[in-house]
Design a protein around this motif. Structure first.
Motif, PDB file in Angstrom:
ATOM      1  N   ARG A 129      41.878  38.678  36.282  1.00 41.64           N
ATOM      2  CA  ARG A 129      40.429  38.765  36.033  1.00 41.64           C
ATOM      3  C   ARG A 129      39.725  37.534  36.573  1.00 41.64           C
ATOM      4  NH1 ARG A 129      36.407  36.757  33.519  1.00 41.64           N
ATOM      5  NH2 ARG A 129      37.730  35.042  32.841  1.00 41.64           N
ATOM      6  N   ALA A 130      40.317  36.352  36.336  1.00 39.09           N
ATOM      7  CA  ALA A 130      39.702  35.107  36.807  1.00 39.09           C
ATOM      8  C   ALA A 130      39.622  35.074  38.327  1.00 39.09           C
ATOM      9  CB  ALA A 130      40.495  33.913  36.280  1.00 39.09           C
ATOM     10  N   MET A 131      40.675  35.549  38.999  1.00 45.45           N
ATOM     11  CA  MET A 131      40.657  35.549  40.460  1.00 45.45           C
ATOM     12  C   MET A 131      39.566  36.484  40.987  1.00 45.45           C
ATOM     13  SD  MET A 131      42.927  33.309  41.040  1.00 45.45           S
ATOM     14  CE  MET A 131      42.545  32.652  39.411  1.00 45.45           C
ATOM     15  N   ARG A 132      39.392  37.631  40.340  1.00 46.71           N
ATOM     16  CA  ARG A 132      38.326  38.542  40.756  1.00 46.71           C
ATOM     17  C   ARG A 132      36.953  37.899  40.556  1.00 46.71           C
ATOM     18  NH1 ARG A 132      41.839  42.310  38.214  1.00 46.71           N
ATOM     19  NH2 ARG A 132      40.575  42.275  36.312  1.00 46.71           N
ATOM     20  N   GLU A 133      36.789  37.181  39.443  1.00 50.90           N
ATOM     21  CA  GLU A 133      35.517  36.518  39.187  1.00 50.90           C
ATOM     22  C   GLU A 133      35.224  35.455  40.247  1.00 50.90           C
ATOM     23  OE1 GLU A 133      33.132  37.080  37.069  1.00 50.90           O
ATOM     24  OE2 GLU A 133      34.157  38.801  36.189  1.00 50.90           O
ATOM     25  N   VAL A 134      36.250  34.700  40.636  1.00 51.29           N
ATOM     26  CA  VAL A 134      36.059  33.685  41.681  1.00 51.29           C
ATOM     27  C   VAL A 134      35.634  34.360  42.983  1.00 51.29           C
ATOM     28  CG1 VAL A 134      37.249  32.007  43.146  1.00 51.29           C
ATOM     29  CG2 VAL A 134      37.622  31.984  40.672  1.00 51.29           C
ATOM     30  N   ALA A 157      47.182  38.854  45.138  1.00 50.58           N
ATOM     31  CA  ALA A 157      47.923  37.899  45.967  1.00 50.58           C
ATOM     32  C   ALA A 157      47.737  36.474  45.449  1.00 50.58           C
ATOM     33  CB  ALA A 157      47.466  38.002  47.420  1.00 50.58           C
ATOM     34  N   MET A 158      46.541  36.157  44.977  1.00 51.54           N
ATOM     35  CA  MET A 158      46.290  34.833  44.426  1.00 51.54           C
ATOM     36  C   MET A 158      47.103  34.604  43.151  1.00 51.54           C
ATOM     37  SD  MET A 158      42.185  34.857  45.139  1.00 51.54           S
ATOM     38  CE  MET A 158      41.755  33.235  44.501  1.00 51.54           C
ATOM     39  N   VAL A 159      47.229  35.634  42.326  1.00 50.07           N
ATOM     40  CA  VAL A 159      48.043  35.526  41.107  1.00 50.07           C
ATOM     41  C   VAL A 159      49.506  35.301  41.465  1.00 50.07           C
ATOM     42  CG1 VAL A 159      48.859  36.739  39.046  1.00 50.07           C
ATOM     43  CG2 VAL A 159      46.458  36.900  39.711  1.00 50.07           C
ATOM     44  N   VAL A 160      49.981  35.976  42.510  1.00 48.29           N
ATOM     45  CA  VAL A 160      51.361  35.770  42.952  1.00 48.29           C
ATOM     46  C   VAL A 160      51.577  34.310  43.341  1.00 48.29           C
ATOM     47  CG1 VAL A 160      53.059  36.333  44.735  1.00 48.29           C
ATOM     48  CG2 VAL A 160      51.728  38.155  43.670  1.00 48.29           C
ATOM     49  N   HIS A 193      47.126  26.621  49.238  1.00 47.43           N
ATOM     50  CA  HIS A 193      47.756  27.934  49.442  1.00 47.43           C
ATOM     51  C   HIS A 193      46.885  29.049  48.859  1.00 47.43           C
ATOM     52  CE1 HIS A 193      51.327  26.352  51.168  1.00 47.43           C
ATOM     53  NE2 HIS A 193      51.865  25.901  50.056  1.00 47.43           N
ATOM     54  N   VAL A 194      46.462  28.876  47.609  1.00 46.07           N
ATOM     55  CA  VAL A 194      45.720  29.958  46.965  1.00 46.07           C
ATOM     56  C   VAL A 194      44.325  30.095  47.570  1.00 46.07           C
ATOM     57  CG1 VAL A 194      44.715  28.661  45.021  1.00 46.07           C
ATOM     58  CG2 VAL A 194      45.326  31.050  44.710  1.00 46.07           C
TER      59      VAL A 194
END
Length: 222
Positions: A129-134, A157-160, A193-194
């Motif tokens: 959820r946080a990655m989607r918000e970013v 992919a960011m969560v990975v 990386h992220v």
């Protein structure tokens, strides 16, 4: 006038601090309760009085990590610019590094600890959820409407990367990767990386700004 004596730390807190240091240094599977009690200079019985099982130490340390990570993840909707994102990810990687034993030994820990398994799965959802918000914040700041199909894959992919970054660091340099004096370079590499996954979603000027931020800390990985 002499300064007042500091109040001694409670034994339970001392146990957690030393356990975290040992887990981070040697890996949780390689640290016994006997080693922990010896490092603390207390009897095994005293350790068991506070934490009757090793899993209880793991669970308490995980709870500490989660208590630090969740408020940060919940603040992801405040990320609107590249500098916000850089600070957000660098801070998140700092939280991960502080409890790096969890990620170093993640698969082993999840296979034998039901409490950790369920809690970590929930944490992954918070991360996604946080990655989607970013992503949404940065694309809106660029004057574009976010594409859910695009952001979902990038967010996963960011969560990975967030989850297995330390494994990659360890494979690159098993003897030194997780030592404290390598923290600075490892954190910069992790954040780079992220954030590299964000590049296709950034305007050219914002990409250059991001690269400038990375250069201010260290050269990006080759």
């Amino acid at each position: 006038m002499p300064a007042p004596a500091k109040k001694p730390r409670r034994t339970a807190q001392r146990i957690l601090e030393v356990t975290l240091e040992l887990f981070n240094r040697f890996g949780e599977p390689n640290v016994s309760t006997t080693l922990i009690s010896a490092e603390l200079g207390i009897s095994p019985g005293n350790l068991y009085y506070h934490f009757p099982a090793k899993d209880e130490l793991v669970n308490r340390l995980y709870d500490q990590y989660e208590a630090e990570a969740l408020p940060l993840l919940q603040a992801a909707d405040g990320v609107q610019h590249v500098e916000d994102a850089w600070f957000f990810f660098h801070t998140l990687f700092e939280r991960i590094w502080t409890h790096r034993f969890l990620y170093r030994d993640l698969n082993d820990l999840l296979s034998k600890n039901r409490h950790l398994e369920t809690r970590f799965q929930a944490l992954l959802q918070h991360k996604a959820r946080a990655m989607r918000e970013v992503l949404h914040g940065l694309t809106r700041a660029a004057g574009r409407a976010p594409d859910p199909r695009d952001t979902a894959g990038t967010a996963d992919a960011m969560v990975v990367v967030l989850t297995y970054w330390l494994s990659f660091e360890y494979v690159r340099d098993p003897r030194r990767a997780l030592e404290p004096d390598h923290a600075g370079a490892a954190l910069v590499r992790g954040a780079f990386h992220v954030m590299s996954l964000l590049m296709p979603h950034l305007e050219p000027a914002h990409k250059q700004h991001l690269l400038g931020l990375v250069d201010a800390y260290a050269a990006p990985p080759t």
